[in-house]
Design an enzyme around this catalytic site. Structure first.
Site, mmCIF file in Angstrom:
data_model
loop_
_atom_site.group_PDB
_atom_site.id
_atom_site.type_symbol
_atom_site.label_atom_id
_atom_site.label_comp_id
_atom_site.label_asym_id
_atom_site.label_seq_id
_atom_site.Cartn_x
_atom_site.Cartn_y
_atom_site.Cartn_z
ATOM 1 N N ASP A 142 0.847 -1.199 0.000
ATOM 2 C CA ASP A 142 0.000 0.000 0.000
ATOM 3 C C ASP A 142 0.884 1.251 0.000
ATOM 4 O OD1 ASP A 142 0.883 -0.615 2.636
ATOM 5 O OD2 ASP A 142 -0.660 0.682 3.481
ATOM 6 N N HIS A 194 1.926 -8.941 -3.098
ATOM 7 C CA HIS A 194 0.848 -7.953 -2.951
ATOM 8 C C HIS A 194 1.510 -6.578 -2.965
ATOM 9 C CE1 HIS A 194 -3.087 -6.404 -1.637
ATOM 10 N NE2 HIS A 194 -2.390 -5.554 -0.907
ATOM 11 N N ASP A 243 1.722 -17.666 -3.577
ATOM 12 C CA ASP A 243 2.387 -16.636 -4.384
ATOM 13 C C ASP A 243 1.319 -15.900 -5.182
ATOM 14 O OD1 ASP A 243 4.240 -15.064 -5.593
ATOM 15 O OD2 ASP A 243 4.989 -16.616 -6.959
ATOM 16 N N GLU A 268 2.491 -10.114 1.059
ATOM 17 C CA GLU A 268 2.848 -8.712 0.888
ATOM 18 C C GLU A 268 4.357 -8.574 1.084
ATOM 19 O OE1 GLU A 268 0.070 -6.087 2.743
ATOM 20 O OE2 GLU A 268 1.026 -4.282 1.948
HETATM 21 O O1 9MR Z 1 -3.552 -3.483 0.164
HETATM 22 C C1 9MR Z 1 -3.721 -3.438 1.577
HETATM 23 C C2 9MR Z 1 -2.506 -3.999 2.248
HETATM 24 O O2 9MR Z 1 -1.382 -3.213 1.959
HETATM 25 C C3 9MR Z 1 -2.715 -4.130 3.731
HETATM 26 O O3 9MR Z 1 -1.672 -4.877 4.322
HETATM 27 C C4 9MR Z 1 -4.033 -4.821 4.022
HETATM 28 C C5 9MR Z 1 -4.340 -4.882 5.501
HETATM 29 O O4 9MR Z 1 -4.387 -3.621 6.062
HETATM 30 O O5 9MR Z 1 -5.091 -4.203 3.347
HETATM 31 C C6 9MR Z 1 -4.950 -4.181 1.952
HETATM 32 O O6 9MR Z 1 -6.016 -3.540 1.383
HETATM 33 C C7 9MR Z 1 -7.245 -4.234 1.285
HETATM 34 C C8 9MR Z 1 -8.189 -3.815 2.393
HETATM 35 O O7 9MR Z 1 -7.703 -4.126 3.652
HETATM 36 C C9 9MR Z 1 -9.565 -4.416 2.184
HETATM 37 N N1 9MR Z 1 -10.071 -4.120 0.876
HETATM 38 C C10 9MR Z 1 -9.183 -4.561 -0.191
HETATM 39 C C11 9MR Z 1 -7.850 -3.907 -0.056
HETATM 40 C C12 9MR Z 1 -6.926 -4.245 -1.216
HETATM 41 O O8 9MR Z 1 -6.667 -5.603 -1.303
HETATM 42 O O1 9MR Z 2 2.827 -6.228 9.549
HETATM 43 C C1 9MR Z 2 1.535 -6.021 10.074
HETATM 44 C C2 9MR Z 2 1.110 -7.244 10.825
HETATM 45 O O2 9MR Z 2 1.932 -7.428 11.954
HETATM 46 C C3 9MR Z 2 -0.350 -7.137 11.226
HETATM 47 O O3 9MR Z 2 -0.756 -8.367 11.779
HETATM 48 C C4 9MR Z 2 -1.198 -6.771 10.023
HETATM 49 C C5 9MR Z 2 -2.663 -6.618 10.364
HETATM 50 O O4 9MR Z 2 -2.864 -5.544 11.211
HETATM 51 O O5 9MR Z 2 -0.730 -5.583 9.450
HETATM 52 C C6 9MR Z 2 0.565 -5.662 8.968
HETATM 53 O O6 9MR Z 2 0.953 -4.428 8.485
HETATM 54 C C7 9MR Z 2 0.404 -3.994 7.242
HETATM 55 C C8 9MR Z 2 -0.112 -2.597 7.474
HETATM 56 O O7 9MR Z 2 -1.224 -2.626 8.315
HETATM 57 C C9 9MR Z 2 -0.471 -1.878 6.186
HETATM 58 N N1 9MR Z 2 0.616 -1.923 5.258
HETATM 59 C C10 9MR Z 2 1.069 -3.270 4.962
HETATM 60 C C11 9MR Z 2 1.529 -3.966 6.215
HETATM 61 C C12 9MR Z 2 2.084 -5.352 5.902
HETATM 62 O O8 9MR Z 2 1.105 -6.230 5.493
#
Ligand code: 9MR
Ligand code: 9MR
Length: 616
Positions: free
Chosen positions: A184, A530, A579, A588
């Site tokens: 993101d 991701h 993957d 991610e």
């Molecule tokens: O793309 C987002 C990712 O970077 C985060 O780790 C994740 C959890 O916060 O959320 C992803 O975004 C999703 C969102 O949480 C729910 N709607 C779909 C989004 C894109 O996949």
């Molecule tokens: O790395 C984070 C992980 O420890 C948490 O369990 C998760 C859900 O809260 O979120 C991860 O962090 C994401 C962040 O919320 C949004 N950007 C992407 C991060 C990696 O997935």
């Protein structure tokens, strides 16, 4: 700068990735000539089996017998382990056990030599606010225009999804620059803090040992040639952003102090000067793919938090000592910011990152004692001032290691930062007593020893016991490898370095999936992270990832996305991974996972010479 010809091999990579998993699993990149060499074979045989290493001419280069392990709970496999460390002739080999044959692998003096630069390149390529230039990337399609240029943002205002009405704030900050967090485009101070600390710590560690793995000109970044170590150039790009997240004196902000039964929050307005906003991100989630320059959403500041403020205090203090002689004015700016942040955190010692916002991750962290200890330790190391020492000493974490000491710190992680404080006290606090410094080192070494013991419980030999793997478990493994690396520095014991390599072995292919979790590395690398720009599988107009990005990895405890949910309950713990670009919980990539990969890659290469090994 010369780069490996990845373009040419991308079809070959695809073909390889599609290939069947093999029964012999090992580091697909290779092994150091005099380093440890281990593999795992899946077999139902109960007793030891003969193994042979075959060289390129078909001759037997080494042989021995496997060590039965049995049922391996983390993978669901029945396995045996192979140790062929005695083979120390460079070359290309395959390992055979009965009918099974491994992929070909190299034994070489420096098999990981290019890994640190690839791992660091992750950060340049995720910079916000500047174009990513073709001259600094492996393949032309990885270049892109700048995203979020001149990013000026004010506080979220309006109604959040759960009905809390936020008044907004009077200030607008220029929060340009820094690195995007992950797939993101959010920029989060807590995760930004541990990530930049880890890179700067890799610099501090190298400097203590008279090394400079990223001496000016070694990395492929625009700043190469400016006379400053490239690792510091990259880190400063993030530090400048983190400093911009600090609220000016006199400014006020609304924060949530309590969750109400109706799902809303009770808000209060505080004097927020010196605190850091917790995060800046989009008002709503953007789709995949979205190139940074095309990102359509409004960017907003989210409320300040004590955790973000302490992260800023800690890394600003670290900055102040590292840049003291390199750029005294910058160092002074960091120190002023760090002191202001620490004072603000003392004033507002329990402001949580509450709030139901869309468009970005939460990064909420209820426990702040670890951040307080870390910040006090960093400020003490830099200034030698008694007040900071008193605060650090008063912490339950005082000198503790991940699994040892008064209150064990746990593995380093974005919500568990106490180990970072102990590392700094163990290495970079000149005014700390020798007894205290040695106690900190002993706790880190003892924790590293427990990691080695844990490695013996895993069929795949990586330094972590158990069957529960969290979101980003590969990052945890790299952080454990960092602790093992420090234990090696402190003691000279080869077993600790071997333990760090066992963690690298896992992420580079010695795992039940027979995958390398690092893009561009190994015969069967991760291809589809991701990520909103490296999103080729969603839209062929977007690139595949560059080499050197680490997937979050197996996750059987926080299976939050659709792909993961579809696997939940049906995958053995280490097989809970895909993957798949859609899977942010499994695949991610993120700054806090790649940063310890940089640390570990810089630690392992170059390998110590065998004749020095006994003496160091
Ligand atoms: O793309 C987002 C990712 O970077 C985060 O780790 C994740 C959890 O916060 O959320 C992803 O975004 C999703 C969102 O949480 C729910 N709607 C779909 C989004 C894109 O996949
Ligand atoms: O790395 C984070 C992980 O420890 C948490 O369990 C998760 C859900 O809260 O979120 C991860 O962090 C994401 C962040 O919320 C949004 N950007 C992407 C991060 C990696 O997935």
């Amino acid at each position: 700068m010369i780069r490996r010809a990845l373009g040419l091999s991308s079809l070959a990579l695809l073909a390889a990735a599609a290939a069947q998993a093999q029964e012999i699993r090992l580091n697909q990149v290779g092994f150091e000539t005099y380093g440890p060499k281990a593999a795992t074979v899946v077999t139902d045989a109960a007793g030891p089996l003969p193994w042979r290493v075959i060289d390129a001419s078909g001759a037997v280069a080494a042989e021995g017998v496997t060590r039965p392990f049995g049922a391996d709970a983390a993978s669901g496999d029945t396995v045996q382990r192979i140790d062929f460390s005695s083979l120390n002739q460079p070359g290309d080999y395959r390992l055979r056990v009965g009918e099974a044959e491994s992929r070909s692998f190299a034994i070489a003096d420096r098999p990981f030599a290019a890994l640190k630069a690839d791992a660091l390149a992750y950060f340049y390529q995720n910079r916000a606010g500047v174009p990513i230039l073709a001259e600094h990337v492996d393949r032309p399609e990885l270049a892109r225009p700048a995203g979020h240029v001149n990013e000026r943002a004010t506080c979220f205002s309006g109604t959040d999804p759960r009905g809390t009405v936020w008044p907004g704030c009077d200030h607008t900050l220029d929060v340009s620059g820094g690195w995007y967090d992950a797939g993101d485009h959010g920029k989060y101070v807590v995760n930004g803090g541990i990530s930049v600390w880890t890179l700067v710590n890799a610099y501090e560690r190298a400097e203590r040992r008279g090394l400079a793995p990223f001496a000016d000109g070694q990395a492929d970044i625009p700043e190469a040639g400016n006379g400053v170590d490239d690792l510091l150039d990259e880190a400063r790009y993030q530090l400048e952003f983190l400093l911009r997240m600090q609220i000016p004196d006199g400014a006020r902000a609304w924060v949530a102090v309590e969750a109400l039964p109706n799902g809303r929050y009770r808000l209060v307005e505080i004097d927020a000067g010196g605190m850091a906003h917790h995060k800046v991100h989009d008002r709503a989630w953007t789709a995949l793919p979205t190139a940074p320059a095309d990102a359509p959403e409004e960017r907003l500041l989210y409320p300040p938090s004590t955790a973000a403020t302490l992260n800023l205090a800690a890394v600003a203090a670290q900055c102040a000592r590292v840049w003291r002689d390199i750029d005294p004015a910058f160092a002074e700016r960091c120190l002023t910011a760090g002191r202001r942040a620490y004072a603000a955190a003392e004033r507002h010692s329990d402001i949580q990152a509450l709030g139901a916002f869309e468009g970005g991750g939460g990064y909420g962290d209820a426990k702040l004692t670890d951040e307080f200890y870390w910040a006090a330790a960093e400020l003490y190391a830099t200034t030698g001032e008694e007040d900071f020492l008193r605060d650090a000493r008063g912490s339950p974490y005082w000198l503790a290691g991940p699994s040892t000491g008064g209150a064990p710190t746990g593995d380093p992680a974005w919500p568990e930062t106490a180990a970072l404080g102990t590392i700094t006290l163990a290495t970079e606090a000149p005014e700390l007593s020798t007894a205290d410094r040695d106690a900190a080192r002993a706790n880190l070494v003892a924790s590293a020893r427990t990691y080695l013991a844990e490695a013996r419980t895993q069929g795949y030999g990586f330094p972590r016991a158990g069957t529960r793997f969290e979101w980003g478990s590969n990052g945890t493994l790299m952080n454990r490898a960092m602790i093992l690396g420090l234990a090696h520095d402190f003691t000279g014991e080869a077993a600790f370095r071997d333990g760090a390599i066992s963690a690298l072995d896992f992420i580079l292919g010695r795992n039940p999936l027979d995958r390398s979790f690092v893009s561009g590395w190994g015969a069967r690398p991760m291809l589809n992270p991701h990520h909103r720009f490296w999103a080729h599988s969603a839209d062929p107009a977007y690139p595949r990832p560059p080499a050197g990005a680490l997937s979050g990895g197996p996750n059987n405890t926080g299976m939050a996305d659709d792909v993961a949910r579809g696997m939940a309950g049906r995958c053995a713990p280490l097989r809970c991974w895909a993957d798949d670009l859609r899977s942010y919980a499994l695949n991610e990539v993120a700054i806090n996972w790649n940063a310890p990969l940089v640390w570990v890659a810089a630690f392992v290469d170059p390998a110590p010479q065998p004749d020095l090994q006994a003496a160091d």
